[in-house]
Scaffold this motif. Structure first.
Motif, short mmCIF file in Angstrom:
data_model
loop_
_atom_site.label_atom_id
_atom_site.label_comp_id
_atom_site.label_asym_id
_atom_site.label_seq_id
_atom_site.Cartn_x
_atom_site.Cartn_y
_atom_site.Cartn_z
N ALA A 1 -6.18 4.72 2.43
CA ALA A 1 -5.37 3.95 1.87
C ALA A 1 -3.72 4.27 2.78
O ALA A 1 -3.33 3.27 2.91
CB ALA A 1 -5.95 3.72 0.62
N SER A 2 -4.26 5.17 2.47
CA SER A 2 -2.69 6.07 2.90
C SER A 2 -2.68 6.42 4.50
O SER A 2 -1.17 5.27 4.82
CB SER A 2 -2.51 7.78 2.62
OG SER A 2 -1.04 8.27 2.91
N TYR A 3 -3.81 6.43 5.34
CA TYR A 3 -3.60 6.14 6.49
C TYR A 3 -3.20 4.42 6.75
O TYR A 3 -2.17 4.41 7.73
CB TYR A 3 -5.09 6.52 7.50
CG TYR A 3 -4.20 6.88 8.91
CD1 TYR A 3 -3.89 7.75 9.43
CD2 TYR A 3 -5.07 5.66 9.56
CE1 TYR A 3 -3.72 7.56 10.56
CE2 TYR A 3 -4.51 5.39 10.61
CZ TYR A 3 -4.14 6.76 11.55
OH TYR A 3 -4.25 6.23 13.06
N LEU A 4 -3.93 3.56 5.71
CA LEU A 4 -4.21 2.44 6.60
C LEU A 4 -2.20 1.55 6.21
O LEU A 4 -1.93 0.99 7.26
CB LEU A 4 -5.26 1.42 6.04
CG LEU A 4 -4.96 0.52 5.83
CD1 LEU A 4 -5.97 0.03 7.18
CD2 LEU A 4 -6.43 -0.14 4.06
N SER A 5 -1.78 2.66 5.10
CA SER A 5 -0.67 1.71 4.96
C SER A 5 0.44 1.72 5.75
O SER A 5 0.91 1.69 5.44
CB SER A 5 -0.34 2.26 3.16
OG SER A 5 -1.93 2.07 2.34
N GLY B 1 0.58 -1.23 0.19
CA GLY B 1 -0.44 0.26 -0.08
C GLY B 1 0.66 0.80 -0.08
O GLY B 1 -0.05 2.01 -0.81
N GLN B 2 1.90 0.93 0.35
CA GLN B 2 2.83 2.41 0.89
C GLN B 2 3.43 2.68 -1.01
O GLN B 2 3.66 3.56 -1.10
CB GLN B 2 4.15 1.95 1.89
CG GLN B 2 3.50 2.02 2.98
CD GLN B 2 4.75 2.30 4.25
OE1 GLN B 2 5.56 1.54 3.39
NE2 GLN B 2 4.44 2.10 5.62
N ALA B 3 4.08 1.80 -1.44
CA ALA B 3 4.51 1.69 -2.19
C ALA B 3 3.10 2.31 -3.40
O ALA B 3 3.37 2.95 -4.44
CB ALA B 3 4.85 0.21 -2.90
N TYR B 4 2.31 1.99 -3.35
CA TYR B 4 1.38 2.33 -4.59
C TYR B 4 0.95 3.79 -4.20
O TYR B 4 0.90 4.27 -5.13
CB TYR B 4 -0.23 1.20 -4.12
CG TYR B 4 -1.27 1.35 -5.02
CD1 TYR B 4 -1.01 1.42 -6.31
CD2 TYR B 4 -2.22 2.69 -4.74
CE1 TYR B 4 -2.16 1.71 -7.29
CE2 TYR B 4 -3.47 3.01 -5.67
CZ TYR B 4 -3.39 2.39 -6.88
OH TYR B 4 -3.88 3.02 -7.74
#
Length: 186
Positions: free
Chosen positions: A60-64, A13-16
């Motif tokens: 999504a950013s927070y989750l990642s 997710g971070q990379a995405y």
């Protein structure tokens, strides 16, 4: 950031998220906003498909980068930028706190979430402090035109006179019972 140990799904997710952001801007660190300049929804929030699910880009950013949002909490954009996905700018708070902060930001600088619409959705009335009705929509607060809400109620009562009479009668009985209970308690 809470933890430095990330799951495989979080690393993906971070990379995405970083790859999507870097297409349109350079990520300079955690101080600046990370603008999601790809797909934005009608309210100005970034949106996309993450791990096969449609989701807000900031979630999504927070989750990642941080982890799951605690149950019952919402993410508040401390920077007041809806397109920002920087996890350092996202604060998990209750819905009430999030709404109060949005109203307070609007009062302080006139650019908060509540200042974005000047006219009602029908374009008939100005959204002034005197003409705003806040309605709880089951988890989020919606800012409505008070004139349009009143007119909608009047129209419904004209179109459904029998049902309106039933509701009025039921409300009258409830009100009478409340008054009687107050008299007994005094």
């Amino acid at each position: 950031m809470q933890s430095t140990e990330f799951t495989q799904q979080q690393l993906i997710g971070q990379a995405y998220v970083l790859e999507r952001i870097s297409r349109v801007q350079r990520v300079a660190g955690f101080d600046e906003c990370w603008e999601w300049n790809l797909k934005l929804n009608r309210d100005g929030y970034g949106h996309g498909r993450f791990a096969g699910k449609g989701m807000s880009a900031y979630r999504a950013s927070y989750l990642s980068f941080v982890g799951p949002v605690p149950r019952g909490l919402h993410l508040d954009h401390l920077c007041n930028n809806r397109a920002c996905v920087n996890p350092a700018h996202l604060d998990p708070v209750t819905r009430v706190v999030n709404s109060k902060r949005a109203v307070e930001r609007d009062r302080l600088n006139g650019t908060g979430h509540w200042a974005q619409r000047e006219m009602c959705s029908k374009g008939l009335h100005a959204m002034t402090d005197d003409n705003v009705y806040l309605r709880d929509m089951g988890g989020r607060t919606k800012r409505l035109c008070a004139e349009c809400v009143l007119e909608g109620g009047r129209r419904w009562r004209r179109e459904h006179p029998e049902r309106a009479a039933e509701i009025n009668a039921a409300n009258y009985i409830k009100q009478k019972a409340r008054r009687a209970a107050l008299k007994q308690s005094n």
